[in-house]
Design a protein around this motif. Structure first.
Motif, PDB file in Angstrom:
ATOM      1  N   SER A 189       2.960  10.627 -15.815  1.00 59.46           N
ATOM      2  CA  SER A 189       4.168  10.243 -16.544  1.00 59.46           C
ATOM      3  C   SER A 189       5.387  11.047 -16.108  1.00 59.46           C
ATOM      4  CB  SER A 189       3.947  10.403 -18.049  1.00 59.46           C
ATOM      5  OG  SER A 189       3.674  11.751 -18.389  1.00 59.46           O
ATOM      6  N   ASN A 190       5.173  12.213 -15.497  1.00 59.04           N
ATOM      7  CA  ASN A 190       6.312  13.027 -15.037  1.00 59.04           C
ATOM      8  C   ASN A 190       6.503  12.980 -13.522  1.00 59.04           C
ATOM      9  OD1 ASN A 190       4.233  14.562 -14.049  1.00 59.04           O
ATOM     10  ND2 ASN A 190       4.556  16.305 -15.398  1.00 59.04           N
ATOM     11  N   GLU A 191       5.785  12.076 -12.832  1.00 58.56           N
ATOM     12  CA  GLU A 191       5.947  11.796 -11.403  1.00 58.56           C
ATOM     13  C   GLU A 191       5.420  12.889 -10.468  1.00 58.56           C
ATOM     14  OE1 GLU A 191      10.130  11.329 -10.954  1.00 58.56           O
ATOM     15  OE2 GLU A 191      10.301  10.058 -12.718  1.00 58.56           O
ATOM     16  N   MET A 192       4.740  13.903 -11.000  1.00 57.81           N
ATOM     17  CA  MET A 192       4.316  15.014 -10.164  1.00 57.81           C
ATOM     18  C   MET A 192       3.248  14.607  -9.146  1.00 57.81           C
ATOM     19  SD  MET A 192       4.542  18.079  -9.182  1.00 57.81           S
ATOM     20  CE  MET A 192       5.685  18.714 -10.386  1.00 57.81           C
ATOM     21  N   PHE A 193       2.219  13.877  -9.587  1.00 57.93           N
ATOM     22  CA  PHE A 193       1.144  13.496  -8.670  1.00 57.93           C
ATOM     23  C   PHE A 193       1.647  12.642  -7.497  1.00 57.93           C
ATOM     24  CE2 PHE A 193      -2.279  13.890 -12.209  1.00 57.93           C
ATOM     25  CZ  PHE A 193      -2.267  15.256 -12.058  1.00 57.93           C
ATOM     26  N   PRO A 194       2.505  11.638  -7.723  1.00 56.63           N
ATOM     27  CA  PRO A 194       3.009  10.877  -6.562  1.00 56.63           C
ATOM     28  C   PRO A 194       3.740  11.746  -5.540  1.00 56.63           C
ATOM     29  CG  PRO A 194       3.464   9.701  -8.589  1.00 56.63           C
ATOM     30  CD  PRO A 194       2.954  11.046  -8.990  1.00 56.63           C
ATOM     31  N   ILE A 195       4.506  12.714  -6.017  1.00 57.33           N
ATOM     32  CA  ILE A 195       5.238  13.587  -5.101  1.00 57.33           C
ATOM     33  C   ILE A 195       4.262  14.404  -4.249  1.00 57.33           C
ATOM     34  CG2 ILE A 195       6.828  15.537  -4.959  1.00 57.33           C
ATOM     35  CD1 ILE A 195       8.199  12.983  -5.774  1.00 57.33           C
ATOM     36  N   ILE A 196       3.224  14.949  -4.893  1.00 57.21           N
ATOM     37  CA  ILE A 196       2.243  15.750  -4.148  1.00 57.21           C
ATOM     38  C   ILE A 196       1.489  14.881  -3.147  1.00 57.21           C
ATOM     39  CG2 ILE A 196       0.169  17.170  -4.361  1.00 57.21           C
ATOM     40  CD1 ILE A 196       1.159  18.080  -7.085  1.00 57.21           C
ATOM     41  N   ILE A 197       1.137  13.664  -3.572  1.00 59.30           N
ATOM     42  CA  ILE A 197       0.443  12.749  -2.655  1.00 59.30           C
ATOM     43  C   ILE A 197       1.309  12.476  -1.426  1.00 59.30           C
ATOM     44  CG2 ILE A 197      -0.387  10.394  -2.356  1.00 59.30           C
ATOM     45  CD1 ILE A 197      -2.337  12.030  -3.899  1.00 59.30           C
ATOM     46  N   PHE A 198       2.610  12.278  -1.631  1.00 60.02           N
ATOM     47  CA  PHE A 198       3.502  12.027  -0.498  1.00 60.02           C
ATOM     48  C   PHE A 198       3.567  13.232   0.434  1.00 60.02           C
ATOM     49  CE2 PHE A 198       4.778   7.905  -1.523  1.00 60.02           C
ATOM     50  CZ  PHE A 198       5.734   7.458  -0.624  1.00 60.02           C
ATOM     51  N   MET A 199       3.507  14.442  -0.113  1.00 58.33           N
ATOM     52  CA  MET A 199       3.463  15.624   0.752  1.00 58.33           C
ATOM     53  C   MET A 199       2.226  15.590   1.641  1.00 58.33           C
ATOM     54  SD  MET A 199       4.549  18.782  -1.722  1.00 58.33           S
ATOM     55  CE  MET A 199       6.077  18.789  -2.665  1.00 58.33           C
ATOM     56  N   GLY A 200       1.079  15.305   1.025  1.00 62.56           N
ATOM     57  CA  GLY A 200      -0.164  15.259   1.784  1.00 62.56           C
ATOM     58  C   GLY A 200      -0.173  14.165   2.828  1.00 62.56           C
ATOM     59  N   VAL A 201       0.340  12.988   2.460  1.00 70.07           N
ATOM     60  CA  VAL A 201       0.400  11.877   3.413  1.00 70.07           C
ATOM     61  C   VAL A 201       1.324  12.231   4.576  1.00 70.07           C
ATOM     62  CG1 VAL A 201       1.098   9.474   3.735  1.00 70.07           C
ATOM     63  CG2 VAL A 201      -0.167  10.133   1.690  1.00 70.07           C
ATOM     64  N   GLY A 202       2.425  12.884   4.275  1.00 71.60           N
ATOM     65  CA  GLY A 202       3.331  13.307   5.335  1.00 71.60           C
ATOM     66  C   GLY A 202       2.665  14.271   6.304  1.00 71.60           C
ATOM     67  N   ALA A 203       1.841  15.192   5.756  1.00 70.66           N
ATOM     68  CA  ALA A 203       1.154  16.155   6.606  1.00 70.66           C
ATOM     69  C   ALA A 203       0.099  15.489   7.482  1.00 70.66           C
ATOM     70  CB  ALA A 203       0.509  17.239   5.733  1.00 70.66           C
ATOM     71  N   MET A 204      -0.392  14.321   7.068  1.00 76.32           N
ATOM     72  CA  MET A 204      -1.408  13.608   7.854  1.00 76.32           C
ATOM     73  C   MET A 204      -0.816  12.539   8.767  1.00 76.32           C
ATOM     74  SD  MET A 204      -4.590  13.160   5.169  1.00 76.32           S
ATOM     75  CE  MET A 204      -3.635  12.346   3.892  1.00 76.32           C
ATOM     76  N   THR A 205       0.495  12.373   8.721  1.00 77.31           N
ATOM     77  CA  THR A 205       1.146  11.286   9.460  1.00 77.31           C
ATOM     78  C   THR A 205       1.638  11.753  10.823  1.00 77.31           C
ATOM     79  OG1 THR A 205       1.841  10.167   7.431  1.00 77.31           O
ATOM     80  CG2 THR A 205       3.055   9.637   9.428  1.00 77.31           C
ATOM     81  N   ASP A 206       1.423  10.915  11.807  1.00 76.07           N
ATOM     82  CA  ASP A 206       1.937  11.154  13.155  1.00 76.07           C
ATOM     83  C   ASP A 206       2.993  10.089  13.444  1.00 76.07           C
ATOM     84  OD1 ASP A 206       2.448  11.726  15.771  1.00 76.07           O
ATOM     85  OD2 ASP A 206       0.465  11.169  16.523  1.00 76.07           O
ATOM     86  N   PHE A 207       4.230  10.520  13.601  1.00 76.86           N
ATOM     87  CA  PHE A 207       5.317   9.578  13.894  1.00 76.86           C
ATOM     88  C   PHE A 207       5.375   9.208  15.375  1.00 76.86           C
ATOM     89  CE2 PHE A 207       7.275  11.266   9.895  1.00 76.86           C
ATOM     90  CZ  PHE A 207       7.307  10.052   9.228  1.00 76.86           C
ATOM     91  N   GLY A 208       4.441   9.737  16.170  1.00 78.69           N
ATOM     92  CA  GLY A 208       4.444   9.448  17.595  1.00 78.69           C
ATOM     93  C   GLY A 208       4.430   7.968  17.930  1.00 78.69           C
ATOM     94  N   PRO A 209       3.507   7.162  17.368  1.00 71.71           N
ATOM     95  CA  PRO A 209       3.493   5.725  17.680  1.00 71.71           C
ATOM     96  C   PRO A 209       4.800   5.020  17.334  1.00 71.71           C
ATOM     97  CG  PRO A 209       1.443   6.373  16.628  1.00 71.71           C
ATOM     98  CD  PRO A 209       2.359   7.556  16.533  1.00 71.71           C
ATOM     99  N   LEU A 210       5.444   5.424  16.238  1.00 69.02           N
ATOM    100  CA  LEU A 210       6.714   4.808  15.856  1.00 69.02           C
ATOM    101  C   LEU A 210       7.823   5.210  16.815  1.00 69.02           C
ATOM    102  CD1 LEU A 210       8.451   3.175  13.861  1.00 69.02           C
ATOM    103  CD2 LEU A 210       8.707   5.276  12.508  1.00 69.02           C
ATOM    104  N   LEU A 211       7.867   6.497  17.200  1.00 66.69           N
ATOM    105  CA  LEU A 211       8.912   6.978  18.095  1.00 66.69           C
ATOM    106  C   LEU A 211       8.732   6.440  19.516  1.00 66.69           C
ATOM    107  CD1 LEU A 211       9.154  10.685  16.881  1.00 66.69           C
ATOM    108  CD2 LEU A 211      10.776   8.842  16.456  1.00 66.69           C
TER     109      LEU A 211
END
Length: 442
Positions: free
Chosen positions: A143-165
């Motif tokens: 209800s306070n949006e904390m879990f979505p923010i943390i999930i986005f941090m983790g997803v960002g750490a697992m993401t490789d922008f190489g294919p997009l770039l």
């Protein structure tokens, strides 16, 4: 010296007397309390005690519900939701168990959500209530949006922008997939004008984001625009994320022919470390300048990715990719599952949300595939239209589905890395779409 000893002796005696008096007084109070408790308790025959125990069981609560039982939100419940509705939801939960364990459909999401739903439908215990542990988890981070923010941090750490770039034009596929969000918003408004649904513009906006197949973003925007629908929107969004392998392939195959599915894409160029370091900062700066409402999600996403690409904080990167995101996923799944209670899920509004959500997700998938086909009309390297479906932001599930469908027609056609380009673009696109809707309707 004698005077000092006498004073110490007198002080000791006074202290001992005071302690004894206090103990006696406490004992008297305890005796009175005990006597009072003994007076209020009435002994019962053994048979009556057994009968009372049986009446408190879950079986009796389902068959003969308590007329005074309240829901997790403190509201009155119908007999259907207390009895048969709970049985139906428990059967739905076991279906989710089967999909997660036997079919392997995103067990990391489905198992915590389904088990939370099972706990939420247990009668009498009130596990999903305000003081139940599921209720505490829900208010602690959903209800306070904390879990979505943390999930986005983790997803960002697992993401490789190489294919997009390495192939920037695939970002168009991620953008096209967001058409499902805005298309569903328009459709929901039209249905409301026709009197078929009773959703406000804010509610329709929150529902439409399901088309991005992005659970954290759905929770974030629902909290901002339509907190009363947060539970249903979160459940629908995560359910469709888990159902990507079921929903997408028929749409992909219907919009492409066998020749298009066999298109082999060219090898990706090497992306330098400097490019990968500059990209998250550049995206965040653009978000700050153009769409500040999207920066909580984009900022968390880019923060996680920047830590990964920096290469100097491996401990933090490892924590984000593993321990932190795993812990948060458990809590988030249980919190979302708490909204699978019969009285909250088996209602007309939820059914409309589920229906609009599947339309949004399907339209987003189709828009990405169609955009790839349009791009192939122009000169240049051909794009396999199957990767267009990865434009929805279910990372990396949608990319895996694109690769799997492509390999059904050519075992040597590896599309995974190519599909990751529109997939990560879709994550950014859904966050941007959420920011646009919040800035327009909040």
């Amino acid at each position: 010296m004698k005077k000092i000893v006498l004073k110490l002796l007198a002080f000791t005696m006074l202290f001992a007397f005071s302690t004894t008096a206090m103990a006696s007084e406490h004992g008297a109070v305890a005796s009175n309390t005990s006597a009072h408790q003994e007076e209020t308790y009435e002994s019962k025959p053994f048979g009556e005690m057994i009968t009372g125990f049986l009446k408190s069981t879950g079986i009796v609560a389902l068959v003969n519900p308590d007329p005074d039982e309240l829901s997790a939100t403190g509201e009155k419940m119908s007999d259907f939701h207390k009895g048969l509705g709970r049985v139906i939801m428990i059967l739905v939960v076991f279906l989710l168990f089967w999909l997660a364990i036997a079919k392997g459909f995103e067990p990391l999401l489905l198992l915590p959500i389904a088990f939370g739903g099972l706990l939420a439908n247990i009668p009498v215990a009130g596990i999903a209530g305000e003081h139940g542990f599921l209720g505490v988890i829900y208010h602690m981070g959903l209800s306070n949006e904390m879990f979505p923010i943390i999930i986005f941090m983790g997803v960002g750490a697992m993401t490789d922008f190489g294919p997009l770039l390495s192939n920037p034009k695939t970002a168009l596929l991620g953008g096209a997939a967001q058409f499902g969000i805005f298309g569903t918003l328009v459709g929901a408004v039209v249905l409301a004008d026709m009197g078929l649904v009773d959703f406000t513009l804010k509610q329709a906006s929150a529902i439409s984001i399901i088309g991005g197949a992005d659970g954290p973003t759905s929770i974030f925007i629902a909290t901002k625009l339509s907190p009363e629908l947060l539970g249903a929107i979160a459940v629908a969004s995560y359910s469709y994320m888990a159902m990507v392998p079921i929903i997408q392939p028929p749409i992909m195959k219907a919009l492409t022919n066998e020749k298009e599915r066999k298109i082999k894409m060219s090898t990706l160029r090497h992306v330098s470390r400097l490019e990968k370091l500059v990209f998250p900062i550049l995206v965040l700066v653009l978000a700050i300048l153009v769409l500040p409402e999207s920066t909580p999600l984009i900022g968390a996403f880019m923060f996680g990715n920047f830590l990964k690409e920096s290469g100097v904080v491996e401990r933090l990167n490892d924590t984000l990719q593993n321990a932190l995101i795993n812990i948060t996923t458990i809590f988030l799944g249980l919190g979302v599952g708490s909204k699978l209670a019969a009285d909250q899920f088996l209602v007309p509004e939820t059914m409309f949300i589920m229906a609009l959500g599947i339309v949004a997700f399907s339209v987003g998938t189709a828009a990405g595939v169609i955009m790839a086909k349009i791009m192939n009309l122009f000169p240049g390297h051909k794009i396999n239209p199957l990767i267009g479906s990865a434009g929805v932001s279910a990372v990396p599930m949608a990319a895996r589905v694109s690769n799997k469908v492509g390999m059904e027609y050519d075992r040597t056609n590896m599309l995974l890395m190519h599909a990751m380009g529109p997939n990560v673009a879709g994550v950014i696109g859904s966050a941007v779409a959420a920011g646009v809707l919040i800035s327009l309707f909040q």
